[in-house]
Design a protein around this motif. Structure first.
Motif, PDB file in Angstrom:
ATOM      1  N   LEU A   1      51.919  17.451  25.310  1.00 47.25           N
ATOM      2  CA  LEU A   1      52.502  16.581  26.335  1.00 47.25           C
ATOM      3  C   LEU A   1      54.028  16.627  26.347  1.00 47.25           C
ATOM      4  O   LEU A   1      54.634  16.318  27.366  1.00 47.25           O
ATOM      5  CB  LEU A   1      52.009  15.142  26.152  1.00 47.25           C
ATOM      6  N   THR A   2      54.641  16.993  25.237  1.00 46.44           N
ATOM      7  CA  THR A   2      56.100  17.117  25.247  1.00 46.44           C
ATOM      8  C   THR A   2      56.536  18.399  25.950  1.00 46.44           C
ATOM      9  O   THR A   2      57.635  18.451  26.493  1.00 46.44           O
ATOM     10  CB  THR A   2      56.713  17.092  23.832  1.00 46.44           C
ATOM     11  N   ARG A   3      55.677  19.390  25.970  1.00 47.88           N
ATOM     12  CA  ARG A   3      56.006  20.648  26.657  1.00 47.88           C
ATOM     13  C   ARG A   3      55.879  20.515  28.167  1.00 47.88           C
ATOM     14  O   ARG A   3      56.704  21.026  28.913  1.00 47.88           O
ATOM     15  CB  ARG A   3      55.113  21.769  26.151  1.00 47.88           C
ATOM     16  N   ARG A   4      54.814  19.843  28.604  1.00 50.18           N
ATOM     17  CA  ARG A   4      54.600  19.593  30.035  1.00 50.18           C
ATOM     18  C   ARG A   4      53.548  18.510  30.178  1.00 50.18           C
ATOM     19  O   ARG A   4      52.750  18.269  29.264  1.00 50.18           O
ATOM     20  CB  ARG A   4      54.190  20.850  30.799  1.00 50.18           C
ATOM     21  N   SER A   5      53.544  17.856  31.322  1.00 54.10           N
ATOM     22  CA  SER A   5      52.533  16.825  31.582  1.00 54.10           C
ATOM     23  C   SER A   5      51.175  17.478  31.752  1.00 54.10           C
ATOM     24  O   SER A   5      51.068  18.570  32.315  1.00 54.10           O
ATOM     25  CB  SER A   5      52.896  16.045  32.839  1.00 54.10           C
ATOM     26  N   HIS A   6      50.168  16.805  31.271  1.00 56.48           N
ATOM     27  CA  HIS A   6      48.782  17.263  31.407  1.00 56.48           C
ATOM     28  C   HIS A   6      47.961  16.135  32.009  1.00 56.48           C
ATOM     29  O   HIS A   6      48.232  14.963  31.772  1.00 56.48           O
ATOM     30  CB  HIS A   6      48.182  17.608  30.040  1.00 56.48           C
ATOM     31  N   SER A   7      46.926  16.525  32.736  1.00 62.48           N
ATOM     32  CA  SER A   7      45.967  15.523  33.184  1.00 62.48           C
ATOM     33  C   SER A   7      45.027  15.224  32.019  1.00 62.48           C
ATOM     34  O   SER A   7      44.968  15.963  31.030  1.00 62.48           O
ATOM     35  CB  SER A   7      45.168  16.042  34.386  1.00 62.48           C
ATOM     36  N   GLU A   8      44.293  14.143  32.161  1.00 65.43           N
ATOM     37  CA  GLU A   8      43.325  13.792  31.127  1.00 65.43           C
ATOM     38  C   GLU A   8      42.314  14.911  30.941  1.00 65.43           C
ATOM     39  O   GLU A   8      41.976  15.282  29.807  1.00 65.43           O
ATOM     40  CB  GLU A   8      42.616  12.493  31.502  1.00 65.43           C
ATOM     41  N   ARG A   9      41.835  15.475  32.044  1.00 64.96           N
ATOM     42  CA  ARG A   9      40.845  16.549  31.938  1.00 64.96           C
ATOM     43  C   ARG A   9      41.416  17.774  31.224  1.00 64.96           C
ATOM     44  O   ARG A   9      40.755  18.378  30.381  1.00 64.96           O
ATOM     45  CB  ARG A   9      40.330  16.958  33.319  1.00 64.96           C
ATOM     46  N   GLU A  10      42.662  18.130  31.546  1.00 63.43           N
ATOM     47  CA  GLU A  10      43.286  19.284  30.889  1.00 63.43           C
ATOM     48  C   GLU A  10      43.401  19.052  29.379  1.00 63.43           C
ATOM     49  O   GLU A  10      43.104  19.943  28.582  1.00 63.43           O
ATOM     50  CB  GLU A  10      44.695  19.530  31.449  1.00 63.43           C
ATOM     51  N   LEU A  11      43.823  17.859  29.009  1.00 61.18           N
ATOM     52  CA  LEU A  11      43.999  17.548  27.602  1.00 61.18           C
ATOM     53  C   LEU A  11      42.661  17.515  26.860  1.00 61.18           C
ATOM     54  O   LEU A  11      42.554  18.026  25.742  1.00 61.18           O
ATOM     55  CB  LEU A  11      44.722  16.205  27.451  1.00 61.18           C
ATOM     56  N   ARG A  12      41.656  16.933  27.500  1.00 63.25           N
ATOM     57  CA  ARG A  12      40.317  16.931  26.890  1.00 63.25           C
ATOM     58  C   ARG A  12      39.843  18.364  26.616  1.00 63.25           C
ATOM     59  O   ARG A  12      39.309  18.660  25.552  1.00 63.25           O
ATOM     60  CB  ARG A  12      39.300  16.255  27.804  1.00 63.25           C
ATOM     61  N   GLU A  13      40.043  19.229  27.596  1.00 61.07           N
ATOM     62  CA  GLU A  13      39.594  20.616  27.455  1.00 61.07           C
ATOM     63  C   GLU A  13      40.359  21.332  26.338  1.00 61.07           C
ATOM     64  O   GLU A  13      39.763  22.054  25.539  1.00 61.07           O
ATOM     65  CB  GLU A  13      39.753  21.356  28.786  1.00 61.07           C
ATOM     66  N   LYS A  14      41.661  21.131  26.274  1.00 60.68           N
ATOM     67  CA  LYS A  14      42.444  21.759  25.210  1.00 60.68           C
ATOM     68  C   LYS A  14      42.005  21.266  23.833  1.00 60.68           C
ATOM     69  O   LYS A  14      41.898  22.063  22.892  1.00 60.68           O
ATOM     70  CB  LYS A  14      43.938  21.479  25.407  1.00 60.68           C
ATOM     71  N   LEU A  15      41.776  19.977  23.714  1.00 64.73           N
ATOM     72  CA  LEU A  15      41.321  19.437  22.431  1.00 64.73           C
ATOM     73  C   LEU A  15      39.927  19.958  22.077  1.00 64.73           C
ATOM     74  O   LEU A  15      39.644  20.250  20.910  1.00 64.73           O
ATOM     75  CB  LEU A  15      41.339  17.906  22.460  1.00 64.73           C
ATOM     76  N   ARG A  16      39.076  20.087  23.085  1.00 67.03           N
ATOM     77  CA  ARG A  16      37.734  20.633  22.844  1.00 67.03           C
ATOM     78  C   ARG A  16      37.833  22.081  22.366  1.00 67.03           C
ATOM     79  O   ARG A  16      37.179  22.483  21.405  1.00 67.03           O
ATOM     80  CB  ARG A  16      36.890  20.556  24.113  1.00 67.03           C
ATOM     81  N   LEU A  17      38.705  22.866  23.030  1.00 69.45           N
ATOM     82  CA  LEU A  17      38.882  24.266  22.626  1.00 69.45           C
ATOM     83  C   LEU A  17      39.512  24.394  21.246  1.00 69.45           C
ATOM     84  O   LEU A  17      39.310  25.392  20.556  1.00 69.45           O
ATOM     85  CB  LEU A  17      39.724  25.019  23.662  1.00 69.45           C
ATOM     86  N   ALA A  18      40.265  23.366  20.840  1.00 70.18           N
ATOM     87  CA  ALA A  18      40.837  23.343  19.494  1.00 70.18           C
ATOM     88  C   ALA A  18      39.806  22.867  18.463  1.00 70.18           C
ATOM     89  O   ALA A  18      40.137  22.674  17.297  1.00 70.18           O
ATOM     90  CB  ALA A  18      42.068  22.446  19.464  1.00 70.18           C
ATOM     91  N   GLU A  19      38.580  22.663  18.921  1.00 67.27           N
ATOM     92  CA  GLU A  19      37.427  22.337  18.086  1.00 67.27           C
ATOM     93  C   GLU A  19      37.504  20.970  17.422  1.00 67.27           C
ATOM     94  O   GLU A  19      37.027  20.776  16.304  1.00 67.27           O
ATOM     95  CB  GLU A  19      37.190  23.437  17.049  1.00 67.27           C
ATOM     96  N   HIS A  20      38.080  20.017  18.128  1.00 63.59           N
ATOM     97  CA  HIS A  20      38.062  18.635  17.639  1.00 63.59           C
ATOM     98  C   HIS A  20      36.744  17.999  18.061  1.00 63.59           C
ATOM     99  O   HIS A  20      36.233  18.284  19.151  1.00 63.59           O
ATOM    100  CB  HIS A  20      39.242  17.836  18.210  1.00 63.59           C
ATOM    101  N   PRO A  21      36.165  17.135  17.247  1.00 61.22           N
ATOM    102  CA  PRO A  21      34.904  16.464  17.601  1.00 61.22           C
ATOM    103  C   PRO A  21      35.083  15.566  18.826  1.00 61.22           C
ATOM    104  O   PRO A  21      36.168  15.012  19.069  1.00 61.22           O
ATOM    105  CB  PRO A  21      34.573  15.628  16.375  1.00 61.22           C
ATOM    106  N   ALA A  22      34.014  15.393  19.578  1.00 65.90           N
ATOM    107  CA  ALA A  22      34.051  14.611  20.823  1.00 65.90           C
ATOM    108  C   ALA A  22      34.550  13.189  20.599  1.00 65.90           C
ATOM    109  O   ALA A  22      35.355  12.675  21.386  1.00 65.90           O
ATOM    110  CB  ALA A  22      32.670  14.590  21.466  1.00 65.90           C
ATOM    111  N   ALA A  23      34.108  12.537  19.539  1.00 64.68           N
ATOM    112  CA  ALA A  23      34.539  11.162  19.268  1.00 64.68           C
ATOM    113  C   ALA A  23      36.039  11.106  18.990  1.00 64.68           C
ATOM    114  O   ALA A  23      36.733  10.172  19.415  1.00 64.68           O
ATOM    115  CB  ALA A  23      33.765  10.591  18.091  1.00 64.68           C
TER     116      ALA A  23
END
Length: 149
Positions: free
Chosen positions: A17-39
């Motif tokens: 988010l410091t690099r550029r603004s993200h939507s909630e969906r974009e951030l969710r997808e990036k975190l999912r791809l980084a293999e963080h658990p859904a919770a």
């Protein structure tokens, strides 16, 4: 490999988010791809919202203002916002709030692009394609092309 550290997910999302603004969906997808658990993803999103770091309405307004200043019309704005994962209700509200008159923007673009006017049929067709590619609707297109810019 599944990451499970709450602080790690939050720190990673904050860096994005410091690099550029993200939507909630974009951030969710990036975190999912980084293999963080859904919770953990959900907790991170809630935390970012609570601090005001994640705001789709503000992102939509910022993107719309920037793209309008660059000379893009409402259809292109809608497509850009949809691609970023902004929901339809937020997009509709954002586009209703856009203060600039689309015909004025389109006219200004055509005067810059076609300083000699658009009298010839070939120029009118080029002008129409230009406005369509810029995301202006048919009503604006017909009004501007019909008056010869």
């Amino acid at each position: 490999m599944s990451k499970s550290n709450d602080s790690e997910a939050y720190d990673q999302a904050s860096r994005w988010l410091t690099r550029r603004s993200h939507s909630e969906r974009e951030l969710r997808e990036k975190l999912r791809l980084a293999e963080h658990p859904a919770a953990l993803i959900e907790a991170t999103i809630v935390r970012l919202h609570s601090f005001g770091y994640l705001d789709d309405a503000k992102l939509a307004a910022d993107v719309a203002a920037k793209r309008t200043a660059q000379g893009y019309g409402p259809l292109r704005l809608r497509a850009d916002l949809e691609r970023r994962g902004i929901d339809a209700a937020t997009i509709d509200a954002t586009l209703r709030e856009e203060p600039d008159d689309q015909q004025t923007i389109a006219r200004r673009l055509l005067l810059a692009r076609f300083p000699r006017g658009i009298d010839a049929p070939r120029d009118r067709a080029r002008a129409a394609r230009f406005l369509i590619n810029r995301g202006f609707d048919e009503e604006t297109l017909l009004a501007i092309i019909g008056e010869g810019c």
